[in-house]
Design a protein around this motif. Structure first.
Motif, short mmCIF file in Angstrom:
data_model
loop_
_atom_site.label_atom_id
_atom_site.label_comp_id
_atom_site.label_asym_id
_atom_site.label_seq_id
_atom_site.Cartn_x
_atom_site.Cartn_y
_atom_site.Cartn_z
N GLN A 80 -36.10 -0.56 -18.42
CA GLN A 80 -36.84 0.70 -18.56
C GLN A 80 -37.76 1.01 -17.36
O GLN A 80 -37.87 2.12 -16.94
CB GLN A 80 -37.68 0.65 -19.83
CG GLN A 80 -36.84 0.58 -21.09
CD GLN A 80 -36.29 1.92 -21.47
OE1 GLN A 80 -36.79 2.95 -21.03
NE2 GLN A 80 -35.25 1.93 -22.29
N GLN A 86 -40.34 4.46 -22.60
CA GLN A 86 -40.41 3.31 -23.49
C GLN A 86 -41.77 2.61 -23.39
O GLN A 86 -42.15 1.86 -24.28
CB GLN A 86 -39.27 2.35 -23.14
CG GLN A 86 -38.95 1.33 -24.22
CD GLN A 86 -39.30 -0.07 -23.76
OE1 GLN A 86 -39.92 -0.28 -22.73
NE2 GLN A 86 -38.90 -1.04 -24.57
N ASN A 230 -32.94 6.16 -16.50
CA ASN A 230 -32.89 5.91 -17.95
C ASN A 230 -31.77 6.71 -18.62
O ASN A 230 -31.49 6.51 -19.80
CB ASN A 230 -34.23 6.30 -18.58
CG ASN A 230 -34.96 5.09 -19.11
OD1 ASN A 230 -34.35 4.04 -19.30
ND2 ASN A 230 -36.24 5.25 -19.35
N PHE A 281 -28.25 -5.89 -27.61
CA PHE A 281 -29.68 -6.16 -27.54
C PHE A 281 -30.02 -7.19 -28.63
O PHE A 281 -29.87 -6.87 -29.79
CB PHE A 281 -30.47 -4.88 -27.83
CG PHE A 281 -30.97 -4.18 -26.62
CD1 PHE A 281 -30.08 -3.65 -25.69
CD2 PHE A 281 -32.32 -4.01 -26.40
CE1 PHE A 281 -30.54 -2.99 -24.57
CE2 PHE A 281 -32.80 -3.34 -25.29
CZ PHE A 281 -31.90 -2.83 -24.37
N THR A 284 -36.17 -6.68 -29.97
CA THR A 284 -37.12 -5.86 -29.21
C THR A 284 -38.53 -6.40 -29.47
O THR A 284 -38.76 -7.05 -30.50
CB THR A 284 -37.06 -4.37 -29.59
OG1 THR A 284 -37.13 -4.24 -31.00
CG2 THR A 284 -35.78 -3.74 -29.10
N LEU A 309 -32.85 -7.83 -33.77
CA LEU A 309 -31.84 -6.79 -34.05
C LEU A 309 -30.53 -7.45 -34.48
O LEU A 309 -29.91 -7.04 -35.46
CB LEU A 309 -31.59 -5.94 -32.79
CG LEU A 309 -32.80 -5.21 -32.20
CD1 LEU A 309 -32.38 -4.38 -31.00
CD2 LEU A 309 -33.49 -4.34 -33.22
N PRO A 342 -28.41 -1.41 -34.00
CA PRO A 342 -27.93 -1.86 -32.69
C PRO A 342 -28.72 -1.24 -31.54
O PRO A 342 -28.81 -1.82 -30.46
CB PRO A 342 -26.46 -1.42 -32.66
CG PRO A 342 -26.34 -0.35 -33.70
CD PRO A 342 -27.36 -0.69 -34.74
N HIS A 343 -29.30 -0.04 -31.78
CA HIS A 343 -30.11 0.63 -30.74
C HIS A 343 -31.54 0.82 -31.24
O HIS A 343 -32.20 1.80 -30.91
CB HIS A 343 -29.52 1.99 -30.39
CG HIS A 343 -28.20 1.95 -29.68
ND1 HIS A 343 -27.76 2.97 -28.86
CD2 HIS A 343 -27.22 1.03 -29.66
CE1 HIS A 343 -26.56 2.67 -28.38
NE2 HIS A 343 -26.20 1.49 -28.86
N THR A 351 -40.30 7.42 -32.82
CA THR A 351 -40.44 5.99 -32.52
C THR A 351 -39.66 5.69 -31.23
O THR A 351 -39.15 6.59 -30.59
CB THR A 351 -39.87 5.12 -33.65
OG1 THR A 351 -38.44 5.15 -33.60
CG2 THR A 351 -40.33 5.59 -35.02
N HIS A 352 -39.52 4.40 -30.92
CA HIS A 352 -38.80 4.02 -29.69
C HIS A 352 -37.31 3.86 -29.92
O HIS A 352 -36.62 3.35 -29.04
CB HIS A 352 -39.41 2.73 -29.12
CG HIS A 352 -40.74 2.97 -28.50
ND1 HIS A 352 -40.89 3.59 -27.28
CD2 HIS A 352 -41.99 2.72 -28.95
CE1 HIS A 352 -42.18 3.70 -26.99
NE2 HIS A 352 -42.87 3.17 -27.99
N THR A 360 -23.38 7.46 -27.07
CA THR A 360 -22.69 6.16 -27.10
C THR A 360 -21.45 6.22 -27.99
O THR A 360 -20.36 5.81 -27.59
CB THR A 360 -23.65 5.06 -27.61
OG1 THR A 360 -24.75 4.97 -26.70
CG2 THR A 360 -22.97 3.72 -27.73
#
Ligand code: HEM
Length: 411
Positions: A80, A86, A230, A281, A284, A309, A342-343, A351-352, A360
């Protein structure tokens, strides 16, 4: 319950265990300790690791957290980077996030990228005759997304720049000289993009980012370039999901036959289940900015928290027989629930959670259409195993295909 009441990992410092175990680090410890959360020390810092919906609701919930300082600096810089959406919180985050939501979710954006990719990738595959899906999908995506963002051929057709975009995600879990070299190449790409910005057309995504206003002024140029990256870098990273999907086609030819005639909705179901079962990922992280009471857990200010995750995507309650690949689960980024992460999780606008899920899935579906409808191929002997101790993981061979021919060319 205070953190002190949580079970603790028995190692004094668990950094080596995390590097050794990768994706399995949090979920296996939680299972062993009989808790959805445990205390540990990573890189000398106290951390609470959480698996399942409670941790996801904390990291993608009501706030009181920051992503700043929650990732090792090399990972942050490759992904990021400082000044990115982010790293922001609250009203400023929502304002910047709205830019990404518009660019990526507006009608036609995902469709345009997906159709550009399908056309170019089919041509590239036929010209190559044989391929490694991870490499070729990532490379084609790099060219397509640079052009979509507004950059001319001096950027979109530069093989070294395309490779650097791939390495930004591929190198995140590595340590040592390879990461330093990737960081230096990233700085080189930033300079190239900054210089090329003057020539991108008005209305293009890159121009819209450069012109985006905050506090009455356009984004500083270095921040604009970080945010343009990004868009570029994660689209290239979708090549990894495509390789995982191709791996299933290679291992189970019935899916190849089924997808040859499937409608878009069924192909999307296949791709969504690929996103659930395939490691990308692992976790987080965030740090509390004030004391928080979250679902029975009292967290002090400054507490580092990691949400799992990968393990959450294998939660038995949310996904019965979680190890089985079963597209009939009807998963969708549109209505993800607390465990399809997954993301990331939560509400995308506030939110993030990743704003790139629509893009995707559209890219994955178009890749499946290329592999199941436009071209035929054979699968040579290769190692299609996926090692969970490497972050980010991938099929060992990258998924090699040979004898690529246009469907109907006597195949
Ligand atoms: C390649 C597959 C992808 C994966 C595995 C992925 C994963 C994630 C995850 C886990 C987050 C949450 C990070 C956090 O909670 O701190 C995230 C955020 C983000 N992703 Fe993705 N993503 C992918 C594709 C994309 C695409 C295609 C785009 C854009 C074109 C994108 C842009 C972003 C941005 C801008 C954020 C930050 C959002 C925020 O902080 O509000 N991602 N992604």
């Amino acid at each position: 319950m205070t953190p002190a009441a949580l079970p603790a990992d028995k190692a004094f410092d668990s950094t080596l265990a995390l590097l050794r175990e990768g994706y399995r680090f949090i979920p296996e410890r939680c299972a062993r300790l009989g808790s959805d959360a445990f205390r540990a020390r990573i890189m000398g810092r106290k951390v609470i690791c959480m698996t399942g919906p409670r941790g996801i609701r904390l990291l993608y919930g009501a706030g009181g957290l920051t992503r700043q300082g929650a990732l090792p600096p090399t990972v942050l810089r490759l992904l990021q980077d400082k000044g990115s959406v982010q790293q922001m919180e609250g009203a400023a985050h929502r304002h910047r996030k709205a830019l990404f939501m518009t660019l990526l979710m507006q009608e036609g954006a995902a469709e345009q990228l997906a159709s550009d990719f399908a056309r170019t990738w089919a041509q590239d595959l036929l010209a190559q005759g044989e391929t490694c899906v991870l490499d070729s999908a990532s490379d084609t995506l790099a060219g397509v997304v640079c052009a979509w963002a507004g950059f001319g051929p001096q950027i979109s057709q530069d093989p070294r720049l395309r490779k650097t975009l791939y390495e930004m995600s591929a190198r995140t879990g590595s340590v040592g000289p390879g990461v330093i070299a990737a960081l230096m190449r990233r700085r080189g790409v930033e300079r190239r993009l900054a210089a090329a910005l003057a020539d991108v057309p008005s209305g293009s995504p890159a121009r819209r980012i450069a012109a985006f206003r905050e506090d009455g002024a356009p984004l500083p140029p270095e921040v604009a370039v970080v945010e343009i990256l990004n868009l570029l870098r994660p689209v290239v990273a979708v090549g990894r999901w495509i390789a995982y999907a191709a791996r299933i086609l290679a291992l189970e030819p019935d899916w190849r036959r089924a997808l040859a005639t499937a409608d878009t909705a069924s192909a999307a179901q296949f791709c969504e289940e690929v996103r659930r079962v395939s490691p990308f990922f692992p976790m987080t992280g965030a740090i509390t900015t004030k004391p928080l009471c979250h679902e029975g857990l009292d967290l002090p200010r400054g507490q580092w928290v990691l949400a799992d995750l990968w393990g959450t995507l294998h939660d038995k309650n949310a996904f019965p027989l979680p190890e089985q690949f079963h597209p009939g689960r009807q998963l969708s980024w549109r209505n993800p629930g607390a465990c399809f992460v997954p993301h990331g999780g939560g509400d995308t606008a506030t939110t993030h959670r990743c704003p790139g899920e629509k893009v995707t899935v559209a890219l994955m579906v178009s890749a499946m259409q290329v592999l199941c409808r436009a071209v035929t191929w054979d699968v040579p002997v290769q190692d299609l195993g996926v090692a969970l101790d490497r972050i980010p993981a991938a099929p060992a061979s990258g998924v090699r295909l040979i004898q690529l021919r246009a469907r109907g060319d006597g195949a």
